[in-house]
Design an enzyme around this catalytic site. Structure first.
Site, PDB file in Angstrom:
ATOM      1  N   HIS A  37     -13.126  -2.793  -1.985  1.00  0.00           N
ATOM      2  CA  HIS A  37     -12.284  -2.253  -0.911  1.00  0.00           C
ATOM      3  C   HIS A  37     -12.644  -2.904   0.431  1.00  0.00           C
ATOM      4  CE1 HIS A  37      -9.511   1.389  -0.842  1.00  0.00           C
ATOM      5  NE2 HIS A  37      -9.439   0.977   0.405  1.00  0.00           N
ATOM      6  N   SER A  58       0.820  -1.220   0.000  1.00  0.00           N
ATOM      7  CA  SER A  58       0.000   0.000   0.000  1.00  0.00           C
ATOM      8  C   SER A  58       0.853   1.269   0.000  1.00  0.00           C
ATOM      9  CB  SER A  58      -0.900   0.002   1.234  1.00  0.00           C
ATOM     10  OG  SER A  58      -1.490   1.270   1.419  1.00  0.00           O
ATOM     11  N   LYS A  94      -7.539  -1.320  -9.582  1.00  0.00           N
ATOM     12  CA  LYS A  94      -8.181  -1.993  -8.438  1.00  0.00           C
ATOM     13  C   LYS A  94      -9.427  -1.252  -7.986  1.00  0.00           C
ATOM     14  CE  LYS A  94      -7.261  -3.455  -3.655  1.00  0.00           C
ATOM     15  NZ  LYS A  94      -7.924  -2.468  -2.797  1.00  0.00           N
ATOM     16  N   TYR A  98      -2.065   5.263  -4.554  1.00  0.00           N
ATOM     17  CA  TYR A  98      -3.063   6.310  -4.367  1.00  0.00           C
ATOM     18  C   TYR A  98      -2.473   7.552  -4.999  1.00  0.00           C
ATOM     19  CZ  TYR A  98      -6.050   3.925  -0.904  1.00  0.00           C
ATOM     20  OH  TYR A  98      -6.929   3.098  -0.259  1.00  0.00           O
ATOM     21  N   THR A 145      -5.521   2.150  -7.370  1.00  0.00           N
ATOM     22  CA  THR A 145      -6.804   2.030  -6.676  1.00  0.00           C
ATOM     23  C   THR A 145      -7.738   3.147  -7.117  1.00  0.00           C
ATOM     24  OG1 THR A 145      -5.770   0.966  -4.796  1.00  0.00           O
ATOM     25  CG2 THR A 145      -7.916   1.963  -4.403  1.00  0.00           C
TER      26      THR A 145
HETATM   27  C1  LIG Z   1      -6.961  -2.209   7.203  1.00  0.00           C
HETATM   28  C2  LIG Z   1      -7.150  -2.113   5.719  1.00  0.00           C
HETATM   29  C3  LIG Z   1      -6.443  -1.164   5.010  1.00  0.00           C
HETATM   30  C4  LIG Z   1      -6.586  -1.068   3.627  1.00  0.00           C
HETATM   31  N1  LIG Z   1      -5.827  -0.171   2.944  1.00  0.00           N
HETATM   32  C5  LIG Z   1      -5.893  -0.161   1.591  1.00  0.00           C
HETATM   33  C6  LIG Z   1      -5.018   0.674   0.846  1.00  0.00           C
HETATM   34  O1  LIG Z   1      -4.178   1.369   1.394  1.00  0.00           O
HETATM   35  N2  LIG Z   1      -5.128   0.665  -0.505  1.00  0.00           N
HETATM   36  C7  LIG Z   1      -6.041  -0.131  -1.154  1.00  0.00           C
HETATM   37  O2  LIG Z   1      -6.099  -0.122  -2.382  1.00  0.00           O
HETATM   38  N3  LIG Z   1      -6.864  -0.935  -0.463  1.00  0.00           N
HETATM   39  C8  LIG Z   1      -6.803  -0.986   0.887  1.00  0.00           C
HETATM   40  N4  LIG Z   1      -7.620  -1.832   1.577  1.00  0.00           N
HETATM   41  C9  LIG Z   1      -8.534  -2.734   0.844  1.00  0.00           C
HETATM   42  C10 LIG Z   1      -7.838  -4.050   0.544  1.00  0.00           C
HETATM   43  O3  LIG Z   1      -6.837  -3.880  -0.432  1.00  0.00           O
HETATM   44  C11 LIG Z   1      -8.815  -5.104  -0.003  1.00  0.00           C
HETATM   45  O4  LIG Z   1      -9.498  -4.586  -1.114  1.00  0.00           O
HETATM   46  C12 LIG Z   1      -9.815  -5.621   1.017  1.00  0.00           C
HETATM   47  O5  LIG Z   1      -9.255  -5.662   2.310  1.00  0.00           O
HETATM   48  C13 LIG Z   1     -10.256  -7.017   0.612  1.00  0.00           C
HETATM   49  O6  LIG Z   1     -11.244  -7.484   1.440  1.00  0.00           O
HETATM   50  P1  LIG Z   1     -10.989  -8.500   2.661  1.00  0.00           P
HETATM   51  O7  LIG Z   1     -10.365  -7.688   3.745  1.00  0.00           O
HETATM   52  O8  LIG Z   1     -12.360  -8.946   2.980  1.00  0.00           O
HETATM   53  O9  LIG Z   1     -10.086  -9.628   2.183  1.00  0.00           O
HETATM   54  C14 LIG Z   1      -7.492  -1.934   2.953  1.00  0.00           C
HETATM   55  C15 LIG Z   1      -8.203  -2.878   3.684  1.00  0.00           C
HETATM   56  C16 LIG Z   1      -8.031  -2.981   5.061  1.00  0.00           C
HETATM   57  C17 LIG Z   1      -8.787  -4.051   5.799  1.00  0.00           C
END
Ligand SMILES: Cc1cc2nc3c(=O)[nH]c(=O)nc-3n(C[C@H](O)[C@H](O)[C@H](O)COP(=O)(O)O)c2cc1C
Length: 343
Positions: free
Chosen positions: A237, A114, A213, A137, A163
């Site tokens: 997300h 990330s 994404k 981002y 993203t």
């Molecule tokens: C704590 C947390 C932080 C996240 N931060 C980002 C991020 O910085 N960039 C991004 O594209 N997605 C982020 N996501 C989304 C994840 O990439 C992903 O799409 C999502 O967690 C998938 O679902 P799941 O947690 O049910 O496996 C984040 C998700 C969580 C849980």
């Protein structure tokens, strides 16, 4: 060696919750509009939607030669599971993103790092023994975005995961002020002007393959294919942006039809077992990505915990493939997935 993770992976979150501070757990588990009264709508829909797909095995296939390996953008990985980019992993474990990256490499797969990581892109790239992808981002300041891309490129990240489902942040009411995210949590650094033209501008500058994404609509998937994007992640997300959003398990099939093999499709959101991974492959994904599960595994065992999670998923996928007569992770038959009828 004693296992670091609970025997049943469905216990992963509960075990991590016991170990984490209340605010760290709240941050990782959080979702749009989630609060004490109405917890986590979209993330739960994501999980349930995978379970709403039955597996329909083929039999009398010699399955001794089964292989869970596949390729993503030309890179061979030992199992069709990757780590989704998740921000601020240091609240789960001091090894943070470096630990996650090392665990993924040790298991023979890729982590997507990330932009909002606790550690710098340099530190994480150094810690990992193998390739990584970088999640981008963008910022309203385009010069800053360009610098970010150039840095990821010079550090050897192999792909840019752009993203696109966060032009703004989402209302999050759980609250974890002790973690001190400030502007990040409110989305003040995001860029509401982001559009296809800006994506193309960045893609043209970057010498890295671009993956988009956060695609849920088949029209957007087709658009991405037309504009030379190499891959898309069908993702909401993890339910952290829009609540009431379509679960990715429901969106995936239509998107695979719209794309018709023109780009690679990955999916995340609610993938919690090797059977979910197999369901995703059947519906057209090349790999399934996991978000919160790697955070929980990291919390319980650092890099070794993440590796154990991925190794377990690989073994259980191998088993599920053999029991459904599927020999290759990159050629799982669509007709082994069947929508559950009314009970
Ligand atoms: C704590 C947390 C932080 C996240 N931060 C980002 C991020 O910085 N960039 C991004 O594209 N997605 C982020 N996501 C989304 C994840 O990439 C992903 O799409 C999502 O967690 C998938 O679902 P799941 O947690 O049910 O496996 C984040 C998700 C969580 C849980």
């Amino acid at each position: 060696v004693a296992p670091l993770l609970p025997r049943g992976l469905d216990q992963l979150e509960a075990r991590a919750k016991e170990k984490l501070s209340a605010s760290a757990y709240a941050y990782y588990a959080d979702a749009a509009y989630a609060d004490a009264a109405r917890t986590r709508g979209a993330p739960i829909d994501n999980e349930r939607a995978w379970q709403s797909i039955w597996l329909r095995p083929r039999v009398l296939v010699d399955v001794r030669g089964v292989s869970t390996a596949t390729r993503v953008l030309g890179e061979e990985i030992a199992l069709p599971v990757m780590l989704s980019p998740c921000a601020f992993a240091a609240h789960a474990h001091p090894e943070a993103e470096s630990g996650a990256a090392r665990g993924a490499c040790a298991a023979g797969t890729l982590a997507v790092i990330s932009t909002a990581s606790s550690q710098s892109a340099e530190e994480i790239a150094k810690a990992a023994a193998g390739p990584l992808w970088f999640q981008l981002y963008t910022e309203p300041d385009r010069g800053a975005t360009d610098e970010r891309v150039a840095r990821a490129q010079s550090l050897g990240y192999r792909a840019l995961v752009f993203t696109v489902d966060a032009p703004v942040g989402a209302p999050r009411y759980s609250g974890y002020p002790e973690l001190g995210f400030g502007a990040v949590a409110t989305g003040a650094q995001l860029d509401p002007s982001l559009d296809w033209r800006e994506l193309e501008r960045i893609a043209a500058k970057a010498k890295l393959p671009v993956v988009v994404k956060g695609v849920l609509h088949p029209f957007d998937a087709a658009e991405a294919a037309q504009r030379g994007v190499r891959g898309i992640v069908v993702s909401n997300h993890g339910g952290r942006q829009l609540d009431g959003v379509i679960p990715t398990a429901r969106a995936l099939g239509e998107i695979a039809d719209a794309v018709a093999g023109r780009l690679e499709i990955y999916v995340d959101g609610g993938i919690r077992s090797a059977r979910d991974v197999l369901r995703a492959l059947a519906l057209g994904a090349r790999a399934a990505w996991i978000g919160r599960p790697w955070i929980w595994a990291l919390a319980l065992g650092g890099a070794a915990g993440v590796q154990e999670l991925l190794d377990r998923l690989r073994e259980e996928l191998r088993n599920a493939m053999m029991l459904t007569g599927q020999l290759r992770a990159d050629a799982v038959a669509r007709d082994i997935a069947v929508a559950r009828g009314a009970p």
